[in-house]
Design a protein around this motif. Structure first.
Motif, PDB file in Angstrom:
ATOM      1  N   THR A   1     -41.333  32.447  47.466  1.00  0.00           N
ATOM      2  CA  THR A   1     -40.386  31.475  47.104  1.00  0.00           C
ATOM      3  C   THR A   1     -40.631  30.361  48.133  1.00  0.00           C
ATOM      4  OG1 THR A   1     -38.389  32.428  46.404  1.00  0.00           O
ATOM      5  CG2 THR A   1     -37.948  30.289  46.590  1.00  0.00           C
ATOM      6  N   ALA A   2     -40.994  28.878  47.801  1.00  0.00           N
ATOM      7  CA  ALA A   2     -41.553  28.009  48.772  1.00  0.00           C
ATOM      8  C   ALA A   2     -40.250  27.791  49.625  1.00  0.00           C
ATOM      9  CB  ALA A   2     -41.697  26.705  47.869  1.00  0.00           C
ATOM     10  N   ARG A   3     -40.770  27.574  51.034  1.00  0.00           N
ATOM     11  CA  ARG A   3     -39.633  27.306  52.229  1.00  0.00           C
ATOM     12  C   ARG A   3     -38.899  28.426  52.772  1.00  0.00           C
ATOM     13  NH1 ARG A   3     -39.673  23.193  48.690  1.00  0.00           N
ATOM     14  NH2 ARG A   3     -40.623  21.205  49.160  1.00  0.00           N
ATOM     15  N   LYS A   4     -39.118  29.774  51.824  1.00  0.00           N
ATOM     16  CA  LYS A   4     -38.169  30.871  52.302  1.00  0.00           C
ATOM     17  C   LYS A   4     -39.201  31.690  52.912  1.00  0.00           C
ATOM     18  CE  LYS A   4     -34.481  30.669  48.922  1.00  0.00           C
ATOM     19  NZ  LYS A   4     -33.640  31.294  48.022  1.00  0.00           N
ATOM     20  N   TYR A   5     -39.467  31.334  54.164  1.00  0.00           N
ATOM     21  CA  TYR A   5     -40.352  31.880  54.975  1.00  0.00           C
ATOM     22  C   TYR A   5     -40.194  33.552  55.305  1.00  0.00           C
ATOM     23  CZ  TYR A   5     -42.312  27.471  54.882  1.00  0.00           C
ATOM     24  OH  TYR A   5     -42.925  26.166  54.415  1.00  0.00           O
ATOM     25  N   ASP A   6     -39.012  33.729  55.238  1.00  0.00           N
ATOM     26  CA  ASP A   6     -38.679  35.132  55.536  1.00  0.00           C
ATOM     27  C   ASP A   6     -39.401  36.099  54.476  1.00  0.00           C
ATOM     28  OD1 ASP A   6     -37.283  35.013  57.709  1.00  0.00           O
ATOM     29  OD2 ASP A   6     -35.289  34.928  56.854  1.00  0.00           O
ATOM     30  N   GLU A   7     -39.396  35.560  53.107  1.00  0.00           N
ATOM     31  CA  GLU A   7     -40.132  36.499  52.198  1.00  0.00           C
ATOM     32  C   GLU A   7     -41.504  36.564  52.575  1.00  0.00           C
ATOM     33  OE1 GLU A   7     -39.770  34.943  48.338  1.00  0.00           O
ATOM     34  OE2 GLU A   7     -37.770  34.486  48.512  1.00  0.00           O
ATOM     35  N   LEU A   8     -42.192  35.330  53.245  1.00  0.00           N
ATOM     36  CA  LEU A   8     -43.687  35.563  53.486  1.00  0.00           C
ATOM     37  C   LEU A   8     -43.785  36.488  54.649  1.00  0.00           C
ATOM     38  CD1 LEU A   8     -46.604  34.767  53.524  1.00  0.00           C
ATOM     39  CD2 LEU A   8     -45.941  32.619  54.840  1.00  0.00           C
ATOM     40  N   TYR A   9     -42.994  36.479  55.526  1.00  0.00           N
ATOM     41  CA  TYR A   9     -42.783  37.223  56.856  1.00  0.00           C
ATOM     42  C   TYR A   9     -42.990  38.855  56.313  1.00  0.00           C
ATOM     43  CZ  TYR A   9     -41.459  39.852  61.010  1.00  0.00           C
ATOM     44  OH  TYR A   9     -41.095  40.744  61.902  1.00  0.00           O
ATOM     45  N   ASP A  10     -41.898  39.200  55.484  1.00  0.00           N
ATOM     46  CA  ASP A  10     -41.882  40.695  54.749  1.00  0.00           C
ATOM     47  C   ASP A  10     -43.148  41.063  54.191  1.00  0.00           C
ATOM     48  OD1 ASP A  10     -39.171  40.693  56.088  1.00  0.00           O
ATOM     49  OD2 ASP A  10     -38.274  40.050  54.208  1.00  0.00           O
ATOM     50  N   ILE A  11     -43.717  40.100  53.496  1.00  0.00           N
ATOM     51  CA  ILE A  11     -44.747  40.533  52.753  1.00  0.00           C
ATOM     52  C   ILE A  11     -45.938  40.863  53.851  1.00  0.00           C
ATOM     53  CG2 ILE A  11     -46.792  39.656  51.115  1.00  0.00           C
ATOM     54  CD1 ILE A  11     -44.817  38.006  49.616  1.00  0.00           C
ATOM     55  N   LEU A  12     -46.075  39.829  54.740  1.00  0.00           N
ATOM     56  CA  LEU A  12     -47.285  40.205  55.816  1.00  0.00           C
ATOM     57  C   LEU A  12     -47.047  41.575  56.739  1.00  0.00           C
ATOM     58  CD1 LEU A  12     -47.931  36.382  56.694  1.00  0.00           C
ATOM     59  CD2 LEU A  12     -49.355  38.173  55.468  1.00  0.00           C
ATOM     60  N   LYS A  13     -45.670  41.656  56.694  1.00  0.00           N
ATOM     61  CA  LYS A  13     -45.332  42.731  57.763  1.00  0.00           C
ATOM     62  C   LYS A  13     -45.621  44.242  57.032  1.00  0.00           C
ATOM     63  CE  LYS A  13     -41.069  45.052  59.577  1.00  0.00           C
ATOM     64  NZ  LYS A  13     -39.504  44.799  59.873  1.00  0.00           N
ATOM     65  N   ASN A  14     -45.195  44.145  55.788  1.00  0.00           N
ATOM     66  CA  ASN A  14     -45.487  45.357  55.084  1.00  0.00           C
ATOM     67  C   ASN A  14     -46.871  45.574  54.389  1.00  0.00           C
ATOM     68  OD1 ASN A  14     -42.638  46.443  55.460  1.00  0.00           O
ATOM     69  ND2 ASN A  14     -41.965  44.721  54.139  1.00  0.00           N
ATOM     70  N   ALA A  15     -47.732  44.479  54.408  1.00  0.00           N
ATOM     71  CA  ALA A  15     -49.108  44.653  53.833  1.00  0.00           C
ATOM     72  C   ALA A  15     -49.945  45.708  54.439  1.00  0.00           C
ATOM     73  CB  ALA A  15     -49.717  43.259  54.059  1.00  0.00           C
ATOM     74  N   GLU A  16     -50.578  46.593  53.530  1.00  0.00           N
ATOM     75  CA  GLU A  16     -51.240  47.547  53.920  1.00  0.00           C
ATOM     76  C   GLU A  16     -52.897  47.251  53.877  1.00  0.00           C
ATOM     77  OE1 GLU A  16     -50.438  50.982  51.429  1.00  0.00           O
ATOM     78  OE2 GLU A  16     -48.381  51.094  52.482  1.00  0.00           O
ATOM     79  N   ILE A  17     -53.624  47.209  54.819  1.00  0.00           N
ATOM     80  CA  ILE A  17     -54.709  46.704  54.852  1.00  0.00           C
ATOM     81  C   ILE A  17     -55.802  47.238  53.711  1.00  0.00           C
ATOM     82  CG2 ILE A  17     -56.998  46.322  56.217  1.00  0.00           C
ATOM     83  CD1 ILE A  17     -55.181  45.826  58.543  1.00  0.00           C
ATOM     84  N   PRO A  18     -56.062  48.539  53.439  1.00  0.00           N
ATOM     85  CA  PRO A  18     -56.808  48.975  52.337  1.00  0.00           C
ATOM     86  C   PRO A  18     -56.225  48.487  50.909  1.00  0.00           C
ATOM     87  CG  PRO A  18     -56.205  50.645  53.951  1.00  0.00           C
ATOM     88  CD  PRO A  18     -55.211  49.477  54.335  1.00  0.00           C
ATOM     89  N   LYS A  19     -54.742  48.218  50.986  1.00  0.00           N
ATOM     90  CA  LYS A  19     -54.516  47.962  49.569  1.00  0.00           C
ATOM     91  C   LYS A  19     -54.998  46.194  49.308  1.00  0.00           C
ATOM     92  CE  LYS A  19     -51.775  47.639  45.815  1.00  0.00           C
ATOM     93  NZ  LYS A  19     -52.273  48.278  44.636  1.00  0.00           N
ATOM     94  N   LEU A  20     -54.675  45.538  50.375  1.00  0.00           N
ATOM     95  CA  LEU A  20     -55.195  44.047  50.392  1.00  0.00           C
ATOM     96  C   LEU A  20     -56.538  43.969  50.064  1.00  0.00           C
ATOM     97  CD1 LEU A  20     -53.557  42.575  53.692  1.00  0.00           C
ATOM     98  CD2 LEU A  20     -52.837  42.054  51.182  1.00  0.00           C
ATOM     99  N   TRP A  21     -57.552  44.962  50.230  1.00  0.00           N
ATOM    100  CA  TRP A  21     -59.010  45.034  49.846  1.00  0.00           C
ATOM    101  C   TRP A  21     -59.073  45.349  48.404  1.00  0.00           C
ATOM    102  CZ3 TRP A  21     -63.567  44.016  52.700  1.00  0.00           C
ATOM    103  CH2 TRP A  21     -63.351  43.349  54.099  1.00  0.00           C
ATOM    104  N   GLU A  22     -58.168  46.140  48.121  1.00  0.00           N
ATOM    105  CA  GLU A  22     -58.195  46.682  46.844  1.00  0.00           C
ATOM    106  C   GLU A  22     -57.841  45.583  45.578  1.00  0.00           C
ATOM    107  OE1 GLU A  22     -55.655  50.038  46.041  1.00  0.00           O
ATOM    108  OE2 GLU A  22     -56.693  51.332  47.577  1.00  0.00           O
ATOM    109  N   MET A  23     -56.862  44.874  46.196  1.00  0.00           N
ATOM    110  CA  MET A  23     -56.499  43.573  45.345  1.00  0.00           C
ATOM    111  C   MET A  23     -57.568  42.576  45.423  1.00  0.00           C
ATOM    112  SD  MET A  23     -52.391  42.875  45.977  1.00  0.00           S
ATOM    113  CE  MET A  23     -52.281  42.745  47.513  1.00  0.00           C
ATOM    114  N   GLY A  24     -58.167  42.195  46.264  1.00  0.00           N
ATOM    115  CA  GLY A  24     -59.331  41.536  46.475  1.00  0.00           C
ATOM    116  C   GLY A  24     -60.440  41.745  45.509  1.00  0.00           C
ATOM    117  N   ALA A  25     -60.599  43.157  45.568  1.00  0.00           N
ATOM    118  CA  ALA A  25     -61.727  43.384  44.514  1.00  0.00           C
ATOM    119  C   ALA A  25     -61.409  43.351  43.251  1.00  0.00           C
ATOM    120  CB  ALA A  25     -61.917  44.892  44.551  1.00  0.00           C
TER     121      ALA A  25
END
Length: 367
Positions: A306-330
């Protein structure tokens, strides 16, 4: 076919015109790119009329007659105007009348939004200039978001609007092999300005560094850059790359990053950043604004917050798993190869140009 492109040369429109130029150069068509402001992208033949920036932001050509003369000498089959383009927006009807050729207008900004300062500016500018586009055979919306705004406030007949998504060169923006690592590599690409939300992203990354290993690389220039660089000058987690005048070099940063973040505060019509990033095999986290939800598939090729709700962005980055990110990138890479390549983009426009020339009363929908 001879196509004349008129645009500002400021912000993202240059990438759009550059990609069209590359495609039509390869197909043997002749393209004239008129850049009202200084051309800063990859070097190609560009006609830059003498101009200055009115108020520091609006390109203002000094001689409309000179621009008209260059267009007449080029003798285009199609006049393709990219809004907004500064002073030339006020003279498009004049150019079309002098040339006697079909006019296509592509709209690159949110024309009906008034949430943020730049939204209000662009809305006002569109209202001041829209009477100059009434001669257009076709109005191109670069996203569904823009199309709905054109219908709602633009006074544009729905049947004259064609939705046409942008594309990128998948050879310039391509993935690299994944190598295990524990530092979350975040990338920001774009103007270093308030509406882009880069100031808040920096604060989020600084906070995030207390929870996990992280680094933010920043590509671009803008009004906030000196201030933010000063504030982060002793920070090892902020990497100021600067402006890169090479798609391939930018592509390398995308490909080696774990995720690209686009924390915009304004209704960006359709950003090139997600398309370039996904083509490079890197997922995108972006504000749920403008055209972003049309390119980012939640949980598949990235995440929306949600725009301007940066706690949401923080939580997404905090919980992001690097291998999963690369899977999404593929998954994102495959999506771009299917829907948003330079070849697909150029072929759509070539089809549209032929449609406008041969059968302007019956426009074919594209996307």
């Amino acid at each position: 076919m001879r196509i004349a492109h008129i645009h500002s040369g400021v912000r993202g429109i240059a990438s759009y015109a550059l990609n069209l130029y590359k495609y039509f150069e390869k197909t043997g068509d002749n393209t004239l790119v008129v850049s009202e402001a200084k051309w800063t992208k990859q070097k190609i033949p560009v006609y830059e009329p003498k101009s200055f920036l009115l108020g520091g932001i609006l390109p203002w050509a000094r001689s409309i007659k000179e621009v008209e003369q260059n267009l007449l000498e080029f003798k285009p089959d199609i006049l393709h105007h990219h809004h907004p383009s500064g002073r030339l927006d006020f003279n498009i009807k004049r150019f079309r009348t002098a040339l006697g050729t079909p006019l296509i207008c592509t709209f690159h900004m949110a024309v009906g939004s008034r949430k943020y300062t730049i939204d209000k500016v662009m809305n006002t500018f569109f209202r001041l200039t829209r009477s100059n586009f009434t001669d257009a055979v076709c109005y191109v919306a670069i996203s569904k978001f823009v199309r709905e705004q054109l219908i709602r406030i633009g006074g544009v007949p729905k049947e004259r609007i064609v939705l046409l998504y942008a594309g990128v060169d998948p050879d310039s923006f391509k993935p690299v092999q994944y190598e295990p690592h524990d530092t979350l590599e975040i990338l920001f690409v774009g103007q270093i300005t308030p509406e882009k939300g880069i100031d808040r992203l920096i604060r989020i990354v600084q906070r995030l560094s207390e929870e996990r290993k992280v680094r933010l690389s920043i590509i671009g220039n803008g009004t906030l850059k000196p201030i933010l660089m000063k504030k982060t000058r002793n920070s090892s987690i902020i990497n100021w790359v600067g402006f890169l005048n090479s798609p391939a070099k930018v592509g390398e940063f995308y490909a080696k990053s774990d995720v690209t973040v686009l924390p915009v505060r304004w209704d960006e019509a359709f950003s090139y950043i997600p398309v370039e990033s996904l083509s490079s095999g890197t997922p995108v986290i972006a504000s749920r604004l403008g055209g972003n939800p049309e390119i980012i598939q939640e949980g598949k090729t990235g995440h929306l917050f949600t725009a301007r709700k940066y706690d949401e962005l923080y939580d997404i980055l905090k919980n992001a798993e690097i291998p999963k990110l690369w899977e999404m990138g593929a998954v994102g890479r495959e999506y771009i190869l299917e829907k948003h390549t330079l070849e697909t983009f150029g072929a759509k426009y070539k089809s549209l140009y032929k449609n406008v020339i041969t059968n302007p009363e019956n426009l074919n929908q594209i996307d």
